[in-house]
Design a protein around this motif. Sequence first.
Motif, PDB file in Angstrom:
ATOM      1  N   UNK A 203       0.996  -1.207   0.138  1.00 34.63           N
ATOM      2  CA  UNK A 203       0.080  -0.171   0.113  1.00 34.63           C
ATOM      3  C   UNK A 203       0.966   1.146  -0.097  1.00 34.63           C
ATOM      4  N   UNK A 204       0.456   2.395  -0.692  1.00 33.02           N
ATOM      5  CA  UNK A 204       1.084   3.530  -0.737  1.00 33.02           C
ATOM      6  C   UNK A 204       0.391   4.735  -0.463  1.00 33.02           C
ATOM      7  N   UNK A 205      -0.859   4.815  -0.421  1.00 31.64           N
ATOM      8  CA  UNK A 205      -1.649   5.904  -0.107  1.00 31.64           C
ATOM      9  C   UNK A 205      -3.203   5.656   0.144  1.00 31.64           C
ATOM     10  N   UNK A 206      -3.756   6.763   0.430  1.00 27.25           N
ATOM     11  CA  UNK A 206      -5.380   7.129   0.728  1.00 27.25           C
ATOM     12  C   UNK A 206      -6.020   7.479  -0.419  1.00 27.25           C
ATOM     13  N   UNK A 207      -7.073   7.221  -0.786  1.00 28.88           N
ATOM     14  CA  UNK A 207      -7.715   7.684  -1.965  1.00 28.88           C
ATOM     15  C   UNK A 207      -9.118   8.154  -1.588  1.00 28.88           C
ATOM     16  N   UNK A 208      -9.533   9.331  -1.777  1.00 29.63           N
ATOM     17  CA  UNK A 208     -10.727   9.947  -1.379  1.00 29.63           C
ATOM     18  C   UNK A 208     -11.818   9.916  -2.666  1.00 29.63           C
ATOM     19  N   UNK A 209     -13.068   9.625  -2.222  1.00 32.81           N
ATOM     20  CA  UNK A 209     -14.111   9.463  -3.515  1.00 32.81           C
ATOM     21  C   UNK A 209     -15.394  10.226  -2.974  1.00 32.81           C
ATOM     22  N   UNK A 210     -16.292  10.713  -3.767  1.00 33.56           N
ATOM     23  CA  UNK A 210     -17.622  10.564  -3.442  1.00 33.56           C
ATOM     24  C   UNK A 210     -18.783   9.636  -4.054  1.00 33.56           C
ATOM     25  N   UNK A 211     -19.769   9.466  -3.391  1.00 34.40           N
ATOM     26  CA  UNK A 211     -20.639   8.284  -3.540  1.00 34.40           C
ATOM     27  C   UNK A 211     -21.538   8.502  -4.768  1.00 34.40           C
ATOM     28  N   UNK A 212     -21.759   9.688  -4.954  1.00 31.96           N
ATOM     29  CA  UNK A 212     -22.986   9.987  -5.766  1.00 31.96           C
ATOM     30  C   UNK A 212     -24.331   9.341  -5.366  1.00 31.96           C
ATOM     31  N   UNK A 213     -24.476   9.478  -4.191  1.00 34.71           N
ATOM     32  CA  UNK A 213     -25.741   8.931  -3.550  1.00 34.71           C
ATOM     33  C   UNK A 213     -26.261   9.885  -2.356  1.00 34.71           C
ATOM     34  N   UNK A 214     -27.106   9.732  -1.847  1.00 32.76           N
ATOM     35  CA  UNK A 214     -27.782  10.088  -0.709  1.00 32.76           C
ATOM     36  C   UNK A 214     -28.004   9.176   0.357  1.00 32.76           C
ATOM     37  N   UNK A 215     -28.285   9.316   1.695  1.00 26.35           N
ATOM     38  CA  UNK A 215     -28.717   8.423   2.691  1.00 26.35           C
ATOM     39  C   UNK A 215     -27.490   7.515   3.115  1.00 26.35           C
ATOM     40  N   UNK A 216     -27.480   7.529   4.424  1.00 27.73           N
ATOM     41  CA  UNK A 216     -26.237   6.879   4.981  1.00 27.73           C
ATOM     42  C   UNK A 216     -26.379   5.231   4.689  1.00 27.73           C
ATOM     43  N   UNK A 217     -27.424   4.534   5.061  1.00 27.82           N
ATOM     44  CA  UNK A 217     -27.760   3.321   5.060  1.00 27.82           C
ATOM     45  C   UNK A 217     -27.676   2.641   3.891  1.00 27.82           C
ATOM     46  N   UNK A 218     -28.180   3.435   2.934  1.00 27.57           N
ATOM     47  CA  UNK A 218     -28.206   2.922   1.482  1.00 27.57           C
ATOM     48  C   UNK A 218     -27.075   3.024   0.867  1.00 27.57           C
ATOM     49  N   UNK A 219     -26.277   4.183   1.004  1.00 24.80           N
ATOM     50  CA  UNK A 219     -24.866   4.305   0.646  1.00 24.80           C
ATOM     51  C   UNK A 219     -23.724   3.128   1.293  1.00 24.80           C
ATOM     52  N   UNK A 220     -23.916   2.869   2.540  1.00 28.67           N
ATOM     53  CA  UNK A 220     -23.038   1.937   3.159  1.00 28.67           C
ATOM     54  C   UNK A 220     -23.276   0.753   2.555  1.00 28.67           C
ATOM     55  N   UNK A 221     -24.687   0.144   2.487  1.00 32.87           N
ATOM     56  CA  UNK A 221     -25.027  -1.067   1.803  1.00 32.87           C
ATOM     57  C   UNK A 221     -24.390  -1.178   0.299  1.00 32.87           C
ATOM     58  N   UNK A 222     -24.474  -0.142  -0.556  1.00 30.19           N
ATOM     59  CA  UNK A 222     -23.937  -0.053  -1.683  1.00 30.19           C
ATOM     60  C   UNK A 222     -22.373  -0.406  -1.589  1.00 30.19           C
ATOM     61  N   UNK A 223     -22.036   0.322  -0.803  1.00 25.95           N
ATOM     62  CA  UNK A 223     -20.199   0.101  -1.063  1.00 25.95           C
ATOM     63  C   UNK A 223     -20.026  -1.022  -0.336  1.00 25.95           C
TER      64      UNK A 223
END
Length: 291
Positions: free
Chosen positions: A41-61
Amino acid sequence: MATPLSADKLLKALRDEGLHVVEHRSWRTNNRNHKGPWGPTHGVMIHHTVTSGTSSSVELCYNGHSALPGPLCHGVIAKDGTVYLVGNGRANHAGLGDDDVLRAVIAEKALPPDNEANTDGNRHFYGFECVNLGDGKDPWPAAQLLAIERASAAVCRAHGWSERSVIGHLEWQPGKVDPRGFSMNGMRGRVAKRLGGAPDGPSDPPPRPTYEPFPGSAFFKVGRNSAIVTAMGKRLVAEGCGRYTVGPGPAWSEADRKSYAAWQRKLGYTGGDADGIPGNTSWDRLKVPNV
């Protein structure tokens, strides 16, 4: 270059940085290691989900989707700053990116423009998906930005990396725009300042809400299996809106949709507004117990 953190070490690093961390389902064994290597491993990458809502976003990921199996990252950072761990090992988040960028991350130098997609990033980067629509309008709450700073610093601190090991997806793969809505140079500045001091130390978890937060309308679809669905069904029955022959149970079904439509009609909704798919206002009024 570094050996990936174990699940226990990653969890400890995040909590020691002052983050509230939720271990989601079987995150410790959820990975794509059978499809390719994980590390160095060499680093950390930050993204946005293009979703709303915590539970549904967590389940999708956690699960991914038909075109891209999960996990789609290692952690999901919610609007309130909570970090949900969803993967441990190789994850489908970075994709192919620029080898010149990878070399700059390894050397901890300024990043060159990303103009090629020739190198496997899933092997080399921890990924954090941040709940945001990515439209440039959805706000980034201060608590969420602080959590991004802390999560990035936690991994860097654990490996002895500087802020130069933190990049955005848009800096890795041509054509990507995430995270949209804040500057990665600004975020790296925040991470650098944090790394100059001691970690905040474990934080007390926030009090558990009485009622289940609205998980987003996209959560309610065929194939969803969740205790949230059961809790919702029980409340619908209690409100005299149950249309179940058996149950309710955890699998979203047509009976759930019909029951929720009855609840919407009870609230005065008509037509397409009473289609049986939960919305934020009707959900809040149903008062589904937190599960």
